[in-house]
Design an enzyme around this catalytic site. Structure first.
Site, PDB file in Angstrom:
ATOM      1  N   LYS A  11     -37.913   0.385   9.118  1.00 50.74           N
ATOM      2  CA  LYS A  11     -37.253  -0.560  10.022  1.00 50.74           C
ATOM      3  C   LYS A  11     -35.887  -0.914   9.449  1.00 50.74           C
ATOM      4  O   LYS A  11     -35.729  -1.071   8.240  1.00 50.74           O
ATOM      5  CB  LYS A  11     -38.119  -1.827  10.133  1.00 50.74           C
ATOM      6  CG  LYS A  11     -38.057  -2.528  11.463  1.00 50.74           C
ATOM      7  CD  LYS A  11     -38.626  -1.728  12.613  1.00 50.74           C
ATOM      8  CE  LYS A  11     -39.204  -2.585  13.721  1.00 50.74           C
ATOM      9  NZ  LYS A  11     -39.838  -1.753  14.757  1.00 50.74           N
ATOM     10  N   THR A  57     -43.392   1.342  12.082  1.00 51.72           N
ATOM     11  CA  THR A  57     -42.222   0.554  11.659  1.00 51.72           C
ATOM     12  C   THR A  57     -42.451  -0.923  11.982  1.00 51.72           C
ATOM     13  O   THR A  57     -41.907  -1.799  11.325  1.00 51.72           O
ATOM     14  CB  THR A  57     -40.926   1.058  12.324  1.00 51.72           C
ATOM     15  OG1 THR A  57     -40.948   0.758  13.716  1.00 51.72           O
ATOM     16  CG2 THR A  57     -40.716   2.538  12.104  1.00 51.72           C
ATOM     17  N   PHE A 165       4.558  -1.591  -6.125  1.00 52.23           N
ATOM     18  CA  PHE A 165       4.194  -0.174  -6.031  1.00 52.23           C
ATOM     19  C   PHE A 165       5.486   0.627  -6.152  1.00 52.23           C
ATOM     20  O   PHE A 165       6.277   0.710  -5.215  1.00 52.23           O
ATOM     21  CB  PHE A 165       3.467   0.120  -4.716  1.00 52.23           C
ATOM     22  CG  PHE A 165       2.898   1.512  -4.679  1.00 52.23           C
ATOM     23  CD1 PHE A 165       1.925   1.907  -5.594  1.00 52.23           C
ATOM     24  CD2 PHE A 165       3.346   2.434  -3.743  1.00 52.23           C
ATOM     25  CE1 PHE A 165       1.414   3.199  -5.575  1.00 52.23           C
ATOM     26  CE2 PHE A 165       2.837   3.719  -3.718  1.00 52.23           C
ATOM     27  CZ  PHE A 165       1.866   4.106  -4.638  1.00 52.23           C
ATOM     28  N   ARG A 182       5.256  -7.456  -3.382  1.00 51.45           N
ATOM     29  CA  ARG A 182       4.721  -7.242  -2.029  1.00 51.45           C
ATOM     30  C   ARG A 182       3.450  -8.064  -1.869  1.00 51.45           C
ATOM     31  O   ARG A 182       2.903  -8.591  -2.837  1.00 51.45           O
ATOM     32  CB  ARG A 182       4.405  -5.752  -1.805  1.00 51.45           C
ATOM     33  CG  ARG A 182       3.294  -5.241  -2.704  1.00 51.45           C
ATOM     34  CD  ARG A 182       2.886  -3.792  -2.416  1.00 51.45           C
ATOM     35  NE  ARG A 182       1.803  -3.388  -3.311  1.00 51.45           N
ATOM     36  CZ  ARG A 182       1.142  -2.244  -3.254  1.00 51.45           C
ATOM     37  NH1 ARG A 182       1.464  -1.345  -2.330  1.00 51.45           N
ATOM     38  NH2 ARG A 182       0.163  -1.971  -4.093  1.00 51.45           N
ATOM     39  N   GLN A 237      -5.092   0.945  -7.316  1.00 51.54           N
ATOM     40  CA  GLN A 237      -5.902   1.745  -8.237  1.00 51.54           C
ATOM     41  C   GLN A 237      -5.998   1.068  -9.609  1.00 51.54           C
ATOM     42  O   GLN A 237      -7.079   1.004 -10.217  1.00 51.54           O
ATOM     43  CB  GLN A 237      -5.267   3.143  -8.407  1.00 51.54           C
ATOM     44  CG  GLN A 237      -5.373   4.063  -7.204  1.00 51.54           C
ATOM     45  CD  GLN A 237      -4.225   3.953  -6.205  1.00 51.54           C
ATOM     46  OE1 GLN A 237      -3.621   2.891  -6.041  1.00 51.54           O
ATOM     47  NE2 GLN A 237      -3.933   5.038  -5.524  1.00 51.54           N
ATOM     48  N   ASN A 263      -6.284  -0.888   1.354  1.00 56.76           N
ATOM     49  CA  ASN A 263      -5.010  -1.570   1.107  1.00 56.76           C
ATOM     50  C   ASN A 263      -4.497  -2.017   2.469  1.00 56.76           C
ATOM     51  O   ASN A 263      -3.976  -1.221   3.250  1.00 56.76           O
ATOM     52  CB  ASN A 263      -4.034  -0.606   0.422  1.00 56.76           C
ATOM     53  CG  ASN A 263      -2.748  -1.296  -0.012  1.00 56.76           C
ATOM     54  OD1 ASN A 263      -2.646  -2.514   0.064  1.00 56.76           O
ATOM     55  ND2 ASN A 263      -1.779  -0.520  -0.475  1.00 56.76           N
ATOM     56  N   HIS A 265      -2.122  -3.354   4.787  1.00 59.42           N
ATOM     57  CA  HIS A 265      -0.664  -3.487   4.665  1.00 59.42           C
ATOM     58  C   HIS A 265      -0.121  -4.677   5.458  1.00 59.42           C
ATOM     59  O   HIS A 265      -0.573  -4.959   6.578  1.00 59.42           O
ATOM     60  CB  HIS A 265       0.015  -2.212   5.153  1.00 59.42           C
ATOM     61  CG  HIS A 265      -0.431  -0.977   4.415  1.00 59.42           C
ATOM     62  ND1 HIS A 265      -0.343  -0.847   3.058  1.00 59.42           N
ATOM     63  CD2 HIS A 265      -0.994   0.174   4.862  1.00 59.42           C
ATOM     64  CE1 HIS A 265      -0.815   0.331   2.687  1.00 59.42           C
ATOM     65  NE2 HIS A 265      -1.226   0.966   3.777  1.00 59.42           N
TER      66      HIS A 265
HETATM   67  O1  LIG Z   1      -1.396   0.415  -4.439  1.00 63.38           O
HETATM   68  C1  LIG Z   1      -1.038   1.400  -3.759  1.00 63.38           C
HETATM   69  N1  LIG Z   1      -1.557   2.641  -4.029  1.00 63.38           N
HETATM   70  C2  LIG Z   1      -1.219   3.744  -3.319  1.00 63.38           C
HETATM   71  O2  LIG Z   1      -1.704   4.869  -3.601  1.00 63.38           O
HETATM   72  C3  LIG Z   1      -0.277   3.580  -2.273  1.00 63.38           C
HETATM   73  N2  LIG Z   1       0.269   4.450  -1.372  1.00 63.38           N
HETATM   74  C4  LIG Z   1       1.098   3.717  -0.575  1.00 63.38           C
HETATM   75  O3  LIG Z   1       1.760   4.198   0.381  1.00 63.38           O
HETATM   76  N3  LIG Z   1       1.096   2.421  -0.955  1.00 63.38           N
HETATM   77  C5  LIG Z   1       0.238   2.301  -2.008  1.00 63.38           C
HETATM   78  N4  LIG Z   1      -0.151   1.232  -2.750  1.00 63.38           N
END
Ligand SMILES: O=c1[nH]c(=O)c2[nH]c(=O)[nH]c2[nH]1
Length: 310
Positions: A11, A57, A165, A182, A237, A263, A265
């Site tokens: 379930k 179930t 970045f 940013r 990362q 991420n 944006h």
């Molecule tokens: O922290 C980020 N990693 C990325 O790999 C990446 N690629 C991107 O266009 N912006 C970002 N920002």
């Protein structure tokens, strides 16, 4: 000829909540969504239209409700999942593996005059606690093993500076400009493996497990939030890796940590068409448009070095 490769059923989306009334007049409350799947000597259900080995179930759902009433571990999702899974592989001779996934919804005590209320709760966040366990009796009912992966998901965070970045790969496909400041926003999805070392799991061994799942969960949650807030981020990362490193350093119970981080944006629009308003350079950017898609998507798993063989 064909053969049945996978045979698993149970379930999903079993919604159950439980009130625990404590002797001191306080109440505890949890709300779970459970997926509980069974495997074993059940292939005839698929291949021979034979339902005799089929624990319905509906019975699986009933058992989730009964365990919510009777399990001593009901307030502790990792232990509750292990208890429930152990039941299915011990109650039914022909069921050899059970996987239990739990999503715990967030109910926190309402603070009244700064004090947590005795029996009133608030949904103060969309973030969820998660648990996935498997109980494996394929080597026999006296040699039951278990795996446990816990985590959190849908934890939405944002910081307005200390994220950059820069210095990335640039070629003829690149339009992105490096930025030293940013917005960084993500919805955290984190899972971590807590090894269960017993090779003969039963009710007694479960009671003696001695793993403080609550402390580990709080540590993962706190570390995620603190590193996100305090790490001066070179990339999603790099922040992800530091979160994993800290969790492994602080929690000996944890063997492996995985994050999946979109991420999300936020783009600073060009407003210069209106009286030359400056909004595009990082130092001027104050208005941002949240972009629903696409988002970056960053995944990383970090584990301990394997122990050196002596
Ligand atoms: O922290 C980020 N990693 C990325 O790999 C990446 N690629 C991107 O266009 N912006 C970002 N920002």
């Amino acid at each position: 000829m064909v053969h049945l490769e996978t045979a698993k059923y149970g379930k999903d989306l079993v919604r159950v909540s439980r009130v625990v009334r404590n002797a001191d007049g306080t109440h505890d409350f949890v709300e779970y969504m459970i997926r509980c799947l069974l495997e074993g000597d059940i292939s005839a259900i698929w291949t021979h239209s034979d339902n005799k080995p089929c624990v319905p179930t509906d019975t699986v759902k009933n058992t989730c409700n009964i365990f919510a009433k009777t399990s001593p571990y009901v307030l502790q999702p990792e232990m509750f999942a292990l208890d429930l899974g152990l039941h299915f592989v011990t109650r039914y001779d022909h069921i050899h593996r059970c996987s239990v996934d739990i999503v715990q919804l967030k109910w926190s005590r309402i603070p009244v005059d700064g004090k947590p209320h005795k029996h009133s709760f608030v949904r103060n966040g969309d973030d969820k606690r998660t648990v996935s366990v498997t109980i494996d009796a394929t080597k026999g009912k006296n040699a039951i093993t278990a795996t446990c992966t816990a985590g959190l998901k849908d934890l939405l965070v944002l910081k307005t500076t200390e994220s950059a970045f820069e210095d990335f790969w640039v070629d003829e496909y690149t339009t992105l400009k490096p930025v030293n400041d940013r917005i960084f926003s993500t919805s955290v999805d984190c899972t971590y493996d807590v090894p269960i070392t017993t090779r003969a799991l039963n009710e007694q061994a479960l009671a003696n497990l001695g793993i403080d799942f609550e402390r580990v969960f709080r540590s993962v949650q706190d570390t995620t939030l603190r590193v996100f807030a305090e790490h001066n981020s070179a990339s999603v990362q790099a922040t992800l890796y530091i979160m994993c490193e800290e969790i492994l350093a602080k929690n000996k119970e944890v063997e492996r940590v995985k994050y999946e981080l979109p991420n999300k944006h936020y783009i600073a629009p060009d407003l210069s068409f209106f009286k030359g308003l400056k909004n595009t350079e990082p130092k001027d950017a104050e208005v941002f448009v949240p972009v629903s898609h696409p988002s970056g998507y960053i995944i990383g798993t970090v584990s301990r070095e394997p122990k050196a063989k002596l």
